[in-house]
Enzyme design. Structure first.
Site, PDB file in Angstrom:
ATOM      1  N   MET A  93       0.812  -1.201   0.000  1.00  0.00           N
ATOM      2  CA  MET A  93       0.000   0.000   0.000  1.00  0.00           C
ATOM      3  C   MET A  93       0.859   1.271   0.000  1.00  0.00           C
ATOM      4  O   MET A  93       0.328   2.375  -0.101  1.00  0.00           O
ATOM      5  CB  MET A  93      -0.949   0.002   1.199  1.00  0.00           C
ATOM      6  CG  MET A  93      -2.073  -1.009   1.079  1.00  0.00           C
ATOM      7  SD  MET A  93      -3.217  -0.620  -0.273  1.00  0.00           S
ATOM      8  CE  MET A  93      -4.359  -2.010  -0.151  1.00  0.00           C
ATOM      9  N   ASN A 119      -8.303  -3.036   6.225  1.00  0.00           N
ATOM     10  CA  ASN A 119      -7.776  -3.616   7.464  1.00  0.00           C
ATOM     11  C   ASN A 119      -6.259  -3.534   7.579  1.00  0.00           C
ATOM     12  O   ASN A 119      -5.712  -3.778   8.649  1.00  0.00           O
ATOM     13  CB  ASN A 119      -8.235  -5.088   7.526  1.00  0.00           C
ATOM     14  CG  ASN A 119      -7.549  -5.879   8.596  1.00  0.00           C
ATOM     15  OD1 ASN A 119      -7.780  -5.688   9.791  1.00  0.00           O
ATOM     16  ND2 ASN A 119      -6.655  -6.783   8.191  1.00  0.00           N
ATOM     17  N   HIS A 120      -5.550  -3.174   6.523  1.00  0.00           N
ATOM     18  CA  HIS A 120      -4.089  -3.239   6.527  1.00  0.00           C
ATOM     19  C   HIS A 120      -3.476  -2.123   7.385  1.00  0.00           C
ATOM     20  O   HIS A 120      -4.073  -1.060   7.573  1.00  0.00           O
ATOM     21  CB  HIS A 120      -3.556  -3.117   5.099  1.00  0.00           C
ATOM     22  CG  HIS A 120      -3.980  -1.851   4.422  1.00  0.00           C
ATOM     23  ND1 HIS A 120      -5.220  -1.698   3.823  1.00  0.00           N
ATOM     24  CD2 HIS A 120      -3.343  -0.662   4.248  1.00  0.00           C
ATOM     25  CE1 HIS A 120      -5.319  -0.493   3.310  1.00  0.00           C
ATOM     26  NE2 HIS A 120      -4.193   0.162   3.552  1.00  0.00           N
ATOM     27  N   ILE A 121      -2.282  -2.371   7.904  1.00  0.00           N
ATOM     28  CA  ILE A 121      -1.530  -1.358   8.638  1.00  0.00           C
ATOM     29  C   ILE A 121      -0.049  -1.507   8.321  1.00  0.00           C
ATOM     30  O   ILE A 121       0.423  -2.583   7.980  1.00  0.00           O
ATOM     31  CB  ILE A 121      -1.729  -1.437  10.175  1.00  0.00           C
ATOM     32  CG1 ILE A 121      -1.359  -2.819  10.710  1.00  0.00           C
ATOM     33  CG2 ILE A 121      -3.136  -1.059  10.564  1.00  0.00           C
ATOM     34  CD1 ILE A 121      -1.324  -2.890  12.226  1.00  0.00           C
ATOM     35  N   TYR A 183       1.032   5.832  15.211  1.00  0.00           N
ATOM     36  CA  TYR A 183      -0.100   4.950  14.921  1.00  0.00           C
ATOM     37  C   TYR A 183      -1.418   5.643  15.248  1.00  0.00           C
ATOM     38  O   TYR A 183      -2.369   5.633  14.462  1.00  0.00           O
ATOM     39  CB  TYR A 183       0.057   3.670  15.729  1.00  0.00           C
ATOM     40  CG  TYR A 183      -1.101   2.705  15.662  1.00  0.00           C
ATOM     41  CD1 TYR A 183      -1.252   1.848  14.576  1.00  0.00           C
ATOM     42  CD2 TYR A 183      -2.041   2.637  16.690  1.00  0.00           C
ATOM     43  CE1 TYR A 183      -2.313   0.958  14.513  1.00  0.00           C
ATOM     44  CE2 TYR A 183      -3.099   1.751  16.636  1.00  0.00           C
ATOM     45  CZ  TYR A 183      -3.233   0.908  15.551  1.00  0.00           C
ATOM     46  OH  TYR A 183      -4.291   0.029  15.488  1.00  0.00           O
ATOM     47  N   SER A 184      -1.476   6.272  16.422  1.00  0.00           N
ATOM     48  CA  SER A 184      -2.689   6.939  16.863  1.00  0.00           C
ATOM     49  C   SER A 184      -3.081   8.058  15.905  1.00  0.00           C
ATOM     50  O   SER A 184      -4.264   8.240  15.596  1.00  0.00           O
ATOM     51  CB  SER A 184      -2.484   7.499  18.279  1.00  0.00           C
ATOM     52  OG  SER A 184      -3.681   8.052  18.787  1.00  0.00           O
ATOM     53  N   ALA A 185      -2.097   8.794  15.410  1.00  0.00           N
ATOM     54  CA  ALA A 185      -2.378   9.885  14.471  1.00  0.00           C
ATOM     55  C   ALA A 185      -3.088   9.375  13.231  1.00  0.00           C
ATOM     56  O   ALA A 185      -4.046   9.988  12.733  1.00  0.00           O
ATOM     57  CB  ALA A 185      -1.074  10.582  14.085  1.00  0.00           C
ATOM     58  N   ILE A 218      -6.147  -6.810  20.699  1.00  0.00           N
ATOM     59  CA  ILE A 218      -6.537  -8.081  20.098  1.00  0.00           C
ATOM     60  C   ILE A 218      -5.309  -8.985  20.010  1.00  0.00           C
ATOM     61  O   ILE A 218      -4.193  -8.512  19.769  1.00  0.00           O
ATOM     62  CB  ILE A 218      -7.129  -7.862  18.690  1.00  0.00           C
ATOM     63  CG1 ILE A 218      -8.203  -6.762  18.709  1.00  0.00           C
ATOM     64  CG2 ILE A 218      -7.703  -9.166  18.149  1.00  0.00           C
ATOM     65  CD1 ILE A 218      -9.381  -7.037  19.601  1.00  0.00           C
ATOM     66  N   GLU A 221      -0.706 -11.883  16.258  1.00  0.00           N
ATOM     67  CA  GLU A 221       0.714 -12.136  16.504  1.00  0.00           C
ATOM     68  C   GLU A 221       1.511 -10.838  16.570  1.00  0.00           C
ATOM     69  O   GLU A 221       2.355 -10.654  17.457  1.00  0.00           O
ATOM     70  CB  GLU A 221       1.257 -13.036  15.394  1.00  0.00           C
ATOM     71  CG  GLU A 221       2.725 -13.414  15.561  1.00  0.00           C
ATOM     72  CD  GLU A 221       3.231 -14.305  14.453  1.00  0.00           C
ATOM     73  OE1 GLU A 221       4.466 -14.437  14.306  1.00  0.00           O
ATOM     74  OE2 GLU A 221       2.394 -14.863  13.712  1.00  0.00           O
TER      75      GLU A 221
END
Length: 292
Positions: A93, A119-121, A183-185, A218, A221
């Site tokens: 992405m 859903n990707h990060i 991440y939060s941003a 969650i 892994e």
């Protein structure tokens, strides 16, 4: 503080169920039979589990992630579980052209699309913010801008089918927490963009639903590896989380809160006692295990 947490979380969870809404119980797997669904970030974790649930519901699946070998295994398993069809497109992405490639594959294969699950990060660290602006810029490209690009590419197909957009976000996108500033941003950005877009759909009478999934800790892994040394709470199961995400999208819910009691209680506390929530949040970390 631990005693207060044990008392307040259950009470606030019950209060929230009445104050906001109780999730409808009229979901059936039949709702997804034959539906054409894109799932991003599907090579592991929640995305992989969503693919397996959808396969059991006999949906048509197009899965994306970076690692082709992992996607091949997931697709094979989906077909074994009963998917109406399953295929994949591998890529990053970070490539700004990739979202269009994925949607074009769905259009060429199926002639349309019913549900887009984002859903990707991208990879980030769990630590004190180190001042790396370039990292935030890269993470925004993967965690936010590619979500926008996927939506823009898929929207003509989703308008035609009156379909659904499901955005997997986080409690980190509703309230700040330490050690996850980049991440939060990106997750706050998702909330702002898709909540605004929902308004515009309603104003323009566009019958495409947007479901924002607000997730807690969650047991994927990657998450466990990154934060288990520093978080006191127990992670919720990814299999159940994945199913709840699918349900919320099929039922066209505005938001999913999972685990519902924990996330719901935190959101209510944010509205009525934000300083107390901040204190509870900090108490949930083993700060001594965080090394700069």
């Amino acid at each position: 503080m631990g005693l207060l947490l044990k008392i307040f979380i259950p009470l606030l969870g019950v209060a929230l169920a009445f104050y906001f809404y109780a999730a409808p119980e009229n979901f059936s797997g039949e709702m997804l039979r034959g539906k054409r669904v894109i799932v991003t970030g599907a090579s592991g974790g929640i995305g992989e589990q969503m693919a397996y649930h959808l396969a059991r519901m006999e949906a048509h699946l197009l899965l994306t992630a970076r690692t082709e070998a992992k996607l091949q295994k997931v697709v094979k398993r989906c077909l074994e579980l009963g998917a109406a069809s399953a295929r994949y497109v591998s890529g990053s992405m970070e490539d700004t052209t990739f979202p269009e490639v994925v949607v074009k594959e769905a259009e060429n294969t199926w002639g349309g699309l019913d549900m887009l699950i984002l859903n990707h990060i991208g990879y980030t660290y769990f630590n004190y913010f180190d001042g790396d602006v370039a990292h935030i810029r890269k993470l925004l490209e993967i965690n936010f801008l590619s979500y926008v690009a996927m939506t823009v590419s898929a929207l003509p197909l989703l308008k035609e089918s009156e379909g659904s957009i499901v955005v997997v976000s986080s409690m980190a996108g509703k309230t700040g927490a330490p050690f996850s500033a980049p991440y939060s941003a990106t997750k706050f950005a998702l909330d702002g963009f898709f909540s605004s877009l929902r308004h515009e759909f309603i104003i323009d009478k566009v019958n495409v639903s947007i479901t924002l999934c607000i997730l807690g800790y969650i047991d994927t892994e990657n998450a466990v590896r990154a934060v288990s040394h520093a978080i006191r709470s127990t992670p919720a199961p990814k299999e159940e989380c994945a199913l709840e995400i699918i349900k919320s999208g099929a039922l066209r819910q505005r938001e999913l809160h999972y685990p519902s009691r924990v996330v719901g209680s935190m959101l209510l506390l944010q509205a009525i006692a934000p300083d107390f929530l901040d204190s509870l949040t900090r108490s949930g970390y083993k700060v001594e295990n965080i090394r700069r």
